[in-house]
Design a protein around this motif. Structure first.
Motif: not given
Lengths: 371, 112
Positions: A215-218, A170, B105, B8, A167-168, A172-173, B34, A142-144, A139, A108
């Motif tokens: 669909d792509r970010m909390d 990437g 998700r 994502s 968004e830019e 995830d939250r 993951r 490979g980490w969230p 990112k 975070q």
């Protein structure tokens, strides 16, 4: 009494940033005698035995601990879900790769605004570019990624641009957290509390973005409790689900509780299990027996647990009062007055922000067993 | 991976679906995202689902379902397997459970 689920491990209060909303204690000098690596290993093992499943490595800036990789590895090896809560200043590629190899699960990263000049002014040092680079690195490895932005009077109008930035990179939250008034934020409350019009506008933007990005970010939005009718269910109840260990080994139900006049409990003097079960600090406000009216007979007493004990103490001087945020509290005028002040007068008359000191001081002495 | 990528969730696997509004069907092969971890808590003697900010304490059938969400078993196979272990867990319930996880998700679906 249940077992705790989460441990907030505050590894140091040293920080390269100087955010005026910092929730760290005002007397940071009292926490320089930091727990050594071996002590953290023992605390983490005891936490695991106690039932803790998540470990948040926080601060201050945890990257200032030279042994952070070893601490993260210890948490991971115990099977804990391990989360690094960081400003990202100091997250070099080699360090990040070592943390990844150590098994750190999630990162975070805080950022102070969507734009370098504003973000750096709030943070007190040039840090925006490094934060963006670190987010991309997180990112790439490979980490969230969770991006965290503390909202207040000086950045909440930019929330749409903050969402675009998340968004830019990437994320995830995205945590959009209105300032909670503890520590340095309490001291700067008059300068930080937004107006109702600012909050209303931000909430419209956030609601729309949540729908668009679902669909792509909390997108997590932490409301400003000063503007709520009822208080927040702070920590899910006092010493119910989580515990905090401060840099010098004090054990608390939450990081803000250091401000309360309660007896200390330290991992240097007792086991975590006994502190959790028996210490006066943990038992002071457990359950509902401590509650005064109007909480005691309120249908919400098991919903919000009377709100926040630290907020009650800061506002009234008595931690056992109903959280004055609640419109039913006899002390509600204390919150209403602050809100009224935030909604009158001109921006030109805003009080100045007092930054927390940000020197990345080394501890006065080398912690025992380090290195 | 770009921010516009529909998956994502902290993963970069291609050909996956996740998010609210996705319906689970029998040929889908569910796989835990993951950033979510299935573990066992000794203290509670229960299976646990871990997420950056959330903990879910699972019951026996919930844990059994998730253990089969390995990206190889189809939903139909998981329903059949659960039916042999727990007579009281109908297929609709398994699908609802998985749909809720996809919506948060925490679960991805691959088909084919």
């Amino acid at each position: 009494m249940d077992s705790p689920f989460g441990l907030l491990a505050e590894l140091t209060y040293r920080c390269p940033l100087a955010c005026p909303y910092c929730s760290n204690p005002l007397n940071m000098a009292g926490y320089r005698d930091e727990l050594a690596l071996d002590e953290w290993r023992r605390v983490l093992a005891e936490a695991g035995d106690l039932g803790v499943l998540q470990c948040h490595l926080s601060g201050g800036e945890p990257l200032l601990r030279r042994d952070l990789v070893e601490i993260a590895a210890a948490a991971h090896d115990l099977g804990l879900y391990t989360n690094l809560v960081t400003s990202a200043v100091g997250l070099s590629r080699p360090r990040a790769e070592r943390l990844r190899a150590a098994g750190l699960d999630h990162v975070q990263i805080s950022i102070q605004a969507d734009e370098a000049a504003v973000s750096d002014r709030i943070a007190g040092i040039p840090s925006f570019r490094r934060k963006i680079e670190a987010m991309r690195l997180v990112k790439e490895l490979g980490w969230p990624l969770t991006m965290n932005v503390v909202l207040h009077r000086h950045n909440i109008d930019r929330v749409a641009d903050v969402l675009t930035l998340a968004e830019e990179v990437g994320a995830d939250r995205l945590e959009l957290a209105n300032t909670q008034y503890y520590g340095w934020a309490w001291r700067n409350r008059a300068a930080l509390l937004p107006s109702r019009a600012q909050l209303d506008a931000a909430e419209v933007v956030v609601r729309a973005a949540r729908e668009r990005l679902r669909d792509r970010m909390d997108v997590i939005y932490v409301i400003s409790d000063y503007y709520s009718r009822y208080p927040k269910p702070c920590m899910g109840g006092w010493a119910s689900r989580q515990l905090t260990v401060t840099p010098n080994g004090d054990v608390l139900p939450c990081p803000a509780a250091q401000s309360l006049p309660l007896p200390r409990a330290s991992v240097r003097e007792d086991s975590l299990a006994r502190i959790w079960a028996e210490s006066p600090v943990m038992n002071a406000f457990r359950g509902t027996d401590w509650m005064p009216e109007p909480c005691r007979s309120c249908f919400r007493r098991e919903v919000d647990f009377g709100g926040c004990r630290c907020q009650a103490f800061l506002l009234t001087g008595d931690a056992a009062r109903t959280d004055p945020v609640c419109h039913l509290s006899p002390d509600h005028h204390l919150v209403a007055g602050a809100v009224e002040a935030a909604n009158t007068g001109s921006r030109a008359g805003d009080p100045a922000l007092v930054p927390r000191p940000h020197r990345a001081r080394r501890p006065d002495r080398i912690p025992r067993g380090s290195g | 991976m770009t921010a516009m990528d529909a998956t994502s969730t902290g993963t970069t696997r291609a050909g996956t679906r996740t998010g609210p509004g996705v319906e689970v069907c029998g040929s889908d092969r569910p796989l835990l995202a993951r950033h979510v971890r299935l573990t066992f808590c000794r203290t509670r003697q229960r299976r646990i689902l871990l997420h950056p900010e959330t903990v879910v304490v699972l019951n026996g059938s919930g844990a059994a379902i998730l253990e089969l969400c390995d990206g190889r078993h189809t939903v139909a196979e998981i329903v059949t397997e659960l039916g042999t272990r727990y007579r009281a867990v109908p297929g609709d319930e398994v699908r609802r459970f998985l749909t809720r996880l996809v919506a948060r998700r925490w679960m991805e679906l691959t088909d084919g």
